[in-house]
Scaffold this active site. Structure first.
Site, mmCIF file in Angstrom:
data_model
loop_
_atom_site.group_PDB
_atom_site.id
_atom_site.type_symbol
_atom_site.label_atom_id
_atom_site.label_comp_id
_atom_site.label_asym_id
_atom_site.label_seq_id
_atom_site.Cartn_x
_atom_site.Cartn_y
_atom_site.Cartn_z
ATOM 1 N N GLU A 177 0.840 -1.213 0.000
ATOM 2 C CA GLU A 177 0.000 0.000 0.000
ATOM 3 C C GLU A 177 0.873 1.260 0.000
ATOM 4 O OE1 GLU A 177 -2.448 0.510 3.491
ATOM 5 O OE2 GLU A 177 -3.610 2.117 2.589
ATOM 6 N N LYS A 219 -2.394 -1.948 -3.268
ATOM 7 C CA LYS A 219 -3.436 -1.071 -2.689
ATOM 8 C C LYS A 219 -2.964 0.375 -2.803
ATOM 9 C CE LYS A 219 -5.978 -0.069 1.556
ATOM 10 N NZ LYS A 219 -6.664 -0.604 2.728
ATOM 11 N N GLY A 263 -9.691 9.413 2.053
ATOM 12 C CA GLY A 263 -10.300 10.684 2.443
ATOM 13 C C GLY A 263 -11.347 11.168 1.448
#
Ligand code: 5MM
Length: 356
Positions: A177, A219, A263
């Site tokens: 990630e 990711k 977000g």
């Protein structure tokens, strides 16, 4: 090397119509989430919240795997069922966050390195015993004036590759990630440039450490303008920039890309994923591994109240279903004409028309 097991797990995690729930918030991060509903972050509140998520009826139709935090992997339902078993019984694959957080990178002010390599081999063996079959490691890349530096990207790439190799040795699929943060006012073009460079260096490092790409998932962030950018982007613009970037630097041997939400609002994250899949076919499955974009509505409905569990579970199942639709490009965001009579929490809900 557990080649066939790794490949089978990676493919199952990106099965059609399904994606991953990231429920691996560390104790400090879940406190921030609970602060939004004015709930104290006690071990029992964290356990109750995770039980709510993991026992949601119908979620398994759209959720292939769940990422736990270390504490959560060892917790049980109030009836004494270990959480990994609760998921495995539903056909959901348990996973675990394997990094131990971030610290400042020496010599690189304002940049961070991910911790957790020192005792990783032993922890991975324990995680496998506890039922985990995949893991996740997050590196953070910041865009700013003169940032990121190549030194910070390469230090993170090197740690990421060593993590991935140790996971595969233990029979666990690594999810790498590298998150280019949305913080700031940068353009979508700048995000594309930084994401390309970051991914290029990550995959070079994986190659050098002999990581099996067929048994690895990525990711990443989507390619987006900064949160404070003057010009925001439509789902079509996000999809085009993201696919162009990834086609250039992500090897086709990777079975799947499971985006973080980073977000974005739940609706944006779903709409952007759907727009990408509507552009298919792609060399890899394009799926989700969302934390906030799956959990924000759940927390809002729950509010820490036992009487709200059913409504919160409906909100989670609803969001999972919409992201399941985005896996095939079949989600289109319709603004909330019936709000607040959605998403299934209210007895007068007009769910058939509500897509928020
Ligand atoms: C970027 O955060 C990951 C994805 O979640 P979002 O979809 O909300 O962006 C998430 O898995 C993250 O890595 C975990 O929540 C753990 O974060 P912390 O900060 O607690 O290590």
């Amino acid at each position: 090397m557990h080649t066939s097991e790794l490949m089978a797990t990676a493919q199952a995690l990106v099965a059609p119509g399904k994606g991953i729930l990231a429920a691996d918030e560390s104790t400090s991060t879940i406190k921030k989430r609970f602060d939004t509903i004015k709930l104290e972050s006690t071990e029992e509140n964290r356990r109750s919240y995770r039980e709510l998520l993991f026992t949601t009826q119908g979620a398994a139709e759209y959720i292939s795997g769940v990422i736990f935090y270390d504490e959560t992997l060892r917790q049980k339902t109030k009836d004494g069922q270990p959480f990994p078993q609760v998921l495995a019984d539903q056909g959901i694959i348990p996973g675990i966050k394997a990094d131990t957080g971030l610290e400042l990178l020496a010599g690189f002010p304002d940049e961070q390195i991910t911790k957790g390599l020192d005792d990783l081999r032993q922890r991975l063996a324990d995680y496998y015993q506890l039922g985990a079959r995949f893991t996740k490691w997050r590196a953070v890349i910041t865009i700013g004036p003169n940032l990121p530096t190549l030194g910070a990207i390469d230090a993170n790439a090197s740690a990421m590759a060593r993590y991935a190799a140790l996971c595969q040795e233990a029979g666990l699929v690594p999810i790498i990630e590298p998150e280019v943060l949305m913080d700031g006012s940068h353009t979508i073009e700048r995000c594309e440039e930084v994401t390309s460079l970051t991914l290029k260096r990550m995959f070079d490092a994986l190659y050098e450490q002999k990581v099996l790409l067929e048994g690895t998932l990525l990711k990443p962030n989507m390619v987006l303008p900064g949160k404070k950018a003057a010009q925001q982007a439509t789902p079509q613009q996000v999809a085009e920039a993201t696919i162009r970037c990834f086609r250039r630097v992500v090897p086709a041997a990777i079975p799947g890309i499971v985006f973080l939400s980073g977000g974005q609002s739940p609706e944006e994250a779903t709409a952007n994923l759907s727009a990408m899949n509507a552009m298919g076919a792609h060399p890899w499955e394009l799926s989700f591994s969302y934390g906030r974009a799956l959990q924000e509505p759940v927390l809002k409905h729950w509010q820490g109240q036992a009487g709200n569990i059913e409504a919160a579970q409906k909100a989670y199942a609803h969001r999972a279903k919409l992201n399941g639709a985005a896996r095939s490009g079949h989600y289109t965001h319709v603004p909330r004409p019936f709000w607040p009579f959605c998403p299934g929490a209210h007895p007068l809900s007009r769910r058939s028309q509500c897509r928020c």
